[in-house]
Each structure stands twice: as C-alpha cells, then as structure tokens.
Design a protein around this motif. Structure first.
Motif, short mmCIF file in Angstrom:
data_model
loop_
_atom_site.label_atom_id
_atom_site.label_comp_id
_atom_site.label_asym_id
_atom_site.label_seq_id
_atom_site.Cartn_x
_atom_site.Cartn_y
_atom_site.Cartn_z
N ASP A 129 0.81 -1.22 0.00
CA ASP A 129 0.00 0.00 0.00
C ASP A 129 0.85 1.27 0.00
OD1 ASP A 129 -2.20 -1.60 0.03
OD2 ASP A 129 -2.84 -1.11 2.06
N ASN A 130 2.13 1.15 0.35
CA ASN A 130 3.00 2.32 0.45
C ASN A 130 4.35 2.05 -0.22
OD1 ASN A 130 1.42 4.12 2.63
ND2 ASN A 130 1.36 1.98 3.30
N VAL A 131 4.30 1.53 -1.44
CA VAL A 131 5.53 1.07 -2.12
C VAL A 131 6.53 2.21 -2.29
CG1 VAL A 131 6.45 0.22 -4.29
CG2 VAL A 131 4.46 -0.88 -3.29
N GLU A 132 6.09 3.34 -2.80
CA GLU A 132 7.03 4.42 -3.10
C GLU A 132 7.74 4.91 -1.84
OE1 GLU A 132 5.51 7.62 -5.38
OE2 GLU A 132 4.57 6.34 -6.89
N GLU A 133 7.04 4.93 -0.74
CA GLU A 133 7.63 5.44 0.51
C GLU A 133 8.49 4.40 1.21
OE1 GLU A 133 6.17 7.55 4.72
OE2 GLU A 133 4.78 7.28 3.05
N LEU A 134 8.09 3.13 1.13
CA LEU A 134 8.77 2.10 1.92
C LEU A 134 9.81 1.29 1.14
CD1 LEU A 134 5.82 0.75 4.10
CD2 LEU A 134 7.62 2.37 4.73
N LEU A 135 9.77 1.36 -0.18
CA LEU A 135 10.76 0.61 -0.97
C LEU A 135 12.18 1.03 -0.64
CD1 LEU A 135 10.80 -1.61 -3.09
CD2 LEU A 135 10.80 0.15 -4.86
N PRO A 136 12.47 2.33 -0.50
CA PRO A 136 13.83 2.72 -0.11
C PRO A 136 14.19 2.34 1.32
CG PRO A 136 12.63 4.57 -1.11
CD PRO A 136 11.62 3.51 -0.78
N VAL A 137 13.20 1.94 2.09
CA VAL A 137 13.45 1.53 3.48
C VAL A 137 13.81 0.05 3.55
CG1 VAL A 137 12.43 1.24 5.78
CG2 VAL A 137 11.94 3.30 4.44
N VAL A 138 13.01 -0.81 2.90
CA VAL A 138 13.26 -2.25 2.99
C VAL A 138 14.35 -2.70 2.02
CG1 VAL A 138 10.92 -2.72 3.76
CG2 VAL A 138 11.44 -2.84 1.33
N TYR A 139 14.67 -1.86 1.02
CA TYR A 139 15.76 -2.21 0.10
C TYR A 139 16.67 -1.01 -0.06
CZ TYR A 139 18.04 -5.27 -3.21
OH TYR A 139 18.96 -6.07 -3.82
N THR A 140 17.22 -0.79 -1.23
CA THR A 140 18.19 0.29 -1.38
C THR A 140 17.51 1.65 -1.23
OG1 THR A 140 17.85 0.21 -3.77
CG2 THR A 140 19.71 -1.01 -2.89
N PRO A 141 18.18 2.61 -0.57
CA PRO A 141 19.56 2.54 -0.08
C PRO A 141 19.71 2.07 1.37
CG PRO A 141 18.78 4.78 0.10
CD PRO A 141 17.64 4.00 -0.51
N THR A 142 18.61 2.00 2.13
CA THR A 142 18.72 1.75 3.57
C THR A 142 19.28 0.37 3.88
OG1 THR A 142 16.79 3.19 3.88
CG2 THR A 142 17.48 1.87 5.76
N VAL A 143 18.97 -0.61 3.02
CA VAL A 143 19.44 -1.97 3.29
C VAL A 143 20.97 -2.04 3.30
CG1 VAL A 143 19.48 -2.77 0.89
CG2 VAL A 143 19.02 -4.40 2.73
N GLY A 144 21.61 -1.11 2.60
CA GLY A 144 23.07 -1.07 2.61
C GLY A 144 23.61 -0.79 4.00
N GLU A 145 23.07 0.22 4.66
CA GLU A 145 23.48 0.52 6.03
C GLU A 145 23.12 -0.62 6.97
OE1 GLU A 145 22.87 3.95 9.51
OE2 GLU A 145 21.73 4.05 7.64
N ALA A 146 21.97 -1.24 6.71
CA ALA A 146 21.56 -2.37 7.55
C ALA A 146 22.56 -3.52 7.45
CB ALA A 146 20.17 -2.85 7.13
N CYS A 147 23.07 -3.78 6.25
CA CYS A 147 24.07 -4.84 6.08
C CYS A 147 25.38 -4.48 6.78
CB CYS A 147 24.32 -5.08 4.59
SG CYS A 147 22.98 -5.94 3.73
N GLN A 148 25.76 -3.22 6.70
CA GLN A 148 26.99 -2.80 7.37
C GLN A 148 26.91 -3.01 8.88
OE1 GLN A 148 27.02 1.24 5.70
NE2 GLN A 148 29.01 0.79 4.79
N LYS A 149 25.70 -2.89 9.44
CA LYS A 149 25.51 -2.99 10.88
C LYS A 149 24.74 -4.25 11.27
CE LYS A 149 25.49 2.06 11.19
NZ LYS A 149 24.71 3.27 11.54
N TYR A 150 24.69 -5.21 10.36
CA TYR A 150 23.84 -6.39 10.55
C TYR A 150 24.16 -7.14 11.83
CZ TYR A 150 20.48 -9.63 8.44
OH TYR A 150 19.35 -10.37 8.15
#
Length: 402
Positions: A129-150
């Motif tokens: 329901d909120n793809v445009e807003e949440l796509l950058p959260v669950v994937y790029t670019p935020t997932v990059g920082e999440a992997c760095q701090k996984y």
C-alpha cells in the motif's frame, strides 16, 4: 463432494482434513495462503499452528488484533488479545503513522523487519500500500546501512546461512528450512554488496530485502521464497576485527575450495527443490558472477539481476528513446562510466541486440561500446594517449548531442 473439516486438537496443533481438497489435489490452509502449486503432491491434510499463544507468535499466520470474534474462539485466543477487533487497514494506518515518526532510515528499516517477524501479512499489506515510501526503506539505499551494521541489529535470523563449516552436508542444511515448496532462492556470498564492497556474512540483508520485493511486487508467496547467504569468509579486515561480526573469521576462500562449495549448494538445491526452482545470484563479485551464470546457465534455472535484470530495463529504455532521437542502436556509440556487473551486462546486451538487428558478428557490434572505469578506458589495445583522445571525443560528442 461436500467438504468436511475435522479437527483433532493435540496440544498446540490442529490436524485439518479437507476431503474436497484431497480429491482436487489442493491443500487448504485456513490460517493463511493456499499452499497448493501445480507440481504439489496430492495430500489430504495439512498441519498448521492453530492454538492461541503459539499462533500469535507465528509470523506466517498471526493477524494480531485483526482476528475476528469467531476466530478468537476457534483458535483459543480469548484473553490473549485486547477485546477490540481492529481491521488490517486500520493497523496499516497506525503503523505508517509510527514509522513516519522516525527520522533515521535505519530505525524505519528495523521497525519494518520487526513487523515482518511478527505479522507477515500486515508487513506485506503495509509495503504494497506504500511502495514508493517504503521501498527505499526495505531495500536500497537503507538496506546497505543495515548490512553494514547487521551484526549489531540482528534479532531473529532470516534465511539460511551456509558456511564452509557445512561443506559436505549442505543438503541436510536445506532440509532444516521449514518450507518445502520453494520456488525462488536469492543467494549471495557477500563479496560485493551494492557499492559497499565485501560485507561477508552480513550481506544477508540483500537476499531478505530482494525477496520481500518478489512478494510485494511480483506476487510470489512468502513461503515459496528462500534467502541464502554463503559464507566463505571476508577480506574486510574491519569486520574480522569487529567483536559483533556474525560470520566466519577468516579470509575469503577462493579457487577450488570456493567452487566446490558453490557446486555442492547448486546440486543440493536441485535435488531438494527440483529443476524448476529459480536461483538468483545476487551481489557476487564480478569475477564470480559471470562465471556462475556461464557454468550453471545450462543446468539450472539461474538469474543475475545486476547483469541481466538491469540490462533488460536499460535496453528497453534505449529502444524507446530511439523514437525520439532517431536511428538504430547500431548507428549510435555508447559510453559507460563503470565496468562492473551492471555496466558490463548492459553493454553486452546492447551488443547482442545490435547483432540481432544487423546480423553483424557480436565482435563487431562490441566495437560500438566503450567502458570507462575509475582510471582508464577498458580496452586491450590503443596507447594510453589514444585512449585519452578517444574518451575526450566521445564526451564532446555527448555534450553536443545534449
């Protein structure tokens, strides 16, 4: 034949027998999705978590406050939930309000992962329901920082971690995964995570995030998706020195040792899930990514999004752009800044399309494409000064075209 449903309560499990499904070949799971697939063996029953406390802690079937009054009686949920029945739409509204209060993207990511771990249906409803807003959260670019701090943010492991310690018993490891009807596997070895480099075992965030998109945007059942990280070590000294690092503390295995582990994994996947399972290679280093596609492209259903997926989208864009700029692909020269998996994959697909349109040899159409990395034009000939003038000429032509 009328469907009959019998329930045999045994502790925290309900055995459901649906005679109509048994005849038609389907398996009905009243707590979630239809588990039937075209290749599924006909089974007259399914076992599913169906009693209070366990049900609320099963992310695949938990609906939280959305359980109706009847469901709360049927599944022994009385007293385990507040009395209010809240629709899924209202829950989505509340969660989006909560997520928007966070100012740090990683906090939003962790909130989404927490939701996925406790209420899978609500997670995908929220994402869809909120793809445009949440796509950058669950994937790029935020997932990059999440992997760095996984290693620091990991709470509940998602997917399978297969390391060198499991060599010789990978098939057994695959059988530890609770879902049996896997259709898509996204696998990484963590060597080239996005543009961040070698993140080793902490690259798991990428397969998890990519498969969330398979479900939210592609309609693949969550239970049919399997994230996998193959841990052969890391050359990232910062991670090796990090006390919170979750992977093998050794330099990367290469050569025969690496190839044997990957081959065992690919054979085990085919043996356990069949020939139709899709294996997507994700964020492997260039020297392995192309080799894996070439090696297993004729024996397995394989795909590399960086090489093939990005290339197909870019080529489609170029073909559409020809309607505005005129001419054919072969009449244009293409300059790439970067010679990684994506750039090289795009360049090769453009050359293949040129060859298909003009019937010219692939070796000839490749001459219309230039790739530049951070230091020099990628070519096997031409003196360095000639490379410089060629690059300047191409850039000048590009400027005039604009």
């Amino acid at each position: 034949m009328e469907s009959t449903l019998k329930e045999l309560r045994d502790g925290n499990t309900v055995l459901e027998v649906d005679s109509k499904s048994a005849v038609s070949g389907g398996v009905r799971d009243v707590h979630g999705e239809d588990a039937a697939t075209e290749d599924q063996i006909v089974t007259p029953w399914t076992i599913s978590v169906a009693s209070g406390y366990s049900l609320l802690r099963n992310p695949h079937h938990n609906k939280g406050l959305a359980f109706t009054e009847k469901e709360r009686d049927h599944h022994y949920l009385r007293g385990l939930l507040p009395p209010s029945v809240v629709s899924q739409d209202l829950q989505v509204k509340k969660l989006m309000a909560n997520i928007r209060q966070y100012t740090v993207p990683l906090q939003k990511y962790m909130a989404m992962m927490d939701l996925q771990e406790r209420n899978e249906k609500l997670f995908y409803k929220l994402l869809m329901d909120n793809v445009e807003e949440l796509l950058p959260v669950v994937y790029t670019p935020t997932v990059g920082e999440a992997c760095q701090k996984y290693g620091s943010i990991l709470r509940r492991p998602q997917g399978l971690f297969i390391s060198l310690n499991e060599k010789g018993k990978i098939l057994e490891v695959l059988k530890n995964w609770p879902e049996k009807n896997i259709q898509v596997i996204v696998v990484t070895d963590g060597e080239r995570i996005l543009g961040l480099g070698d993140l080793g075992c902490q690259g798991m965030g990428i397969p998890v995030g990519k498969l969330s998109l398979y479900t939210a945007l592609g309609g693949v059942r969550p239970s049919a998706c399997l994230p996998v990280t193959i841990d052969v070590g890391t050359n990232n000294q910062k991670l090796l020195d990090d006390e919170f690092y979750i992977g093998l503390r050794q330099k990367r295995a290469t050569g025969q040792e690496y190839a044997e582990l990957i081959h065992e994994f690919m054979c085990a996947v085919k043996q356990n899930y069949g020939e139709k399972v899709l294996v997507q290679f994700e964020d492997f280093a260039n020297h392995n990514a192309f080799d894996l596609l070439a090696r297993y492209g004729t024996t397995h259903l394989v795909f590399n999004d960086d090489i093939q997926g990005t290339a197909s989208v870019v080529l489609a864009g170029l073909i559409s752009a020809l309607n505005l700029v005129g001419g054919t692909l072969a009449e244009h020269t293409f300059l790439f800044l970067g010679a990684g998996e994506a750039g090289t994959g795009i360049a090769e697909l453009i050359a293949l399309e040129m060859s298909k349109q003009t019937q010219a040899p692939l070796e000839e159409t490749r001459k219309k494409i230039w790739l530049v990395d951070s230091k020099v034009v990628q070519t096997q000939s031409a003196p360095s000064k000639m490379k410089y003038f060629l690059l300047c000429g191409l850039l000048y032509s590009s400027y005039r075209f604009k």
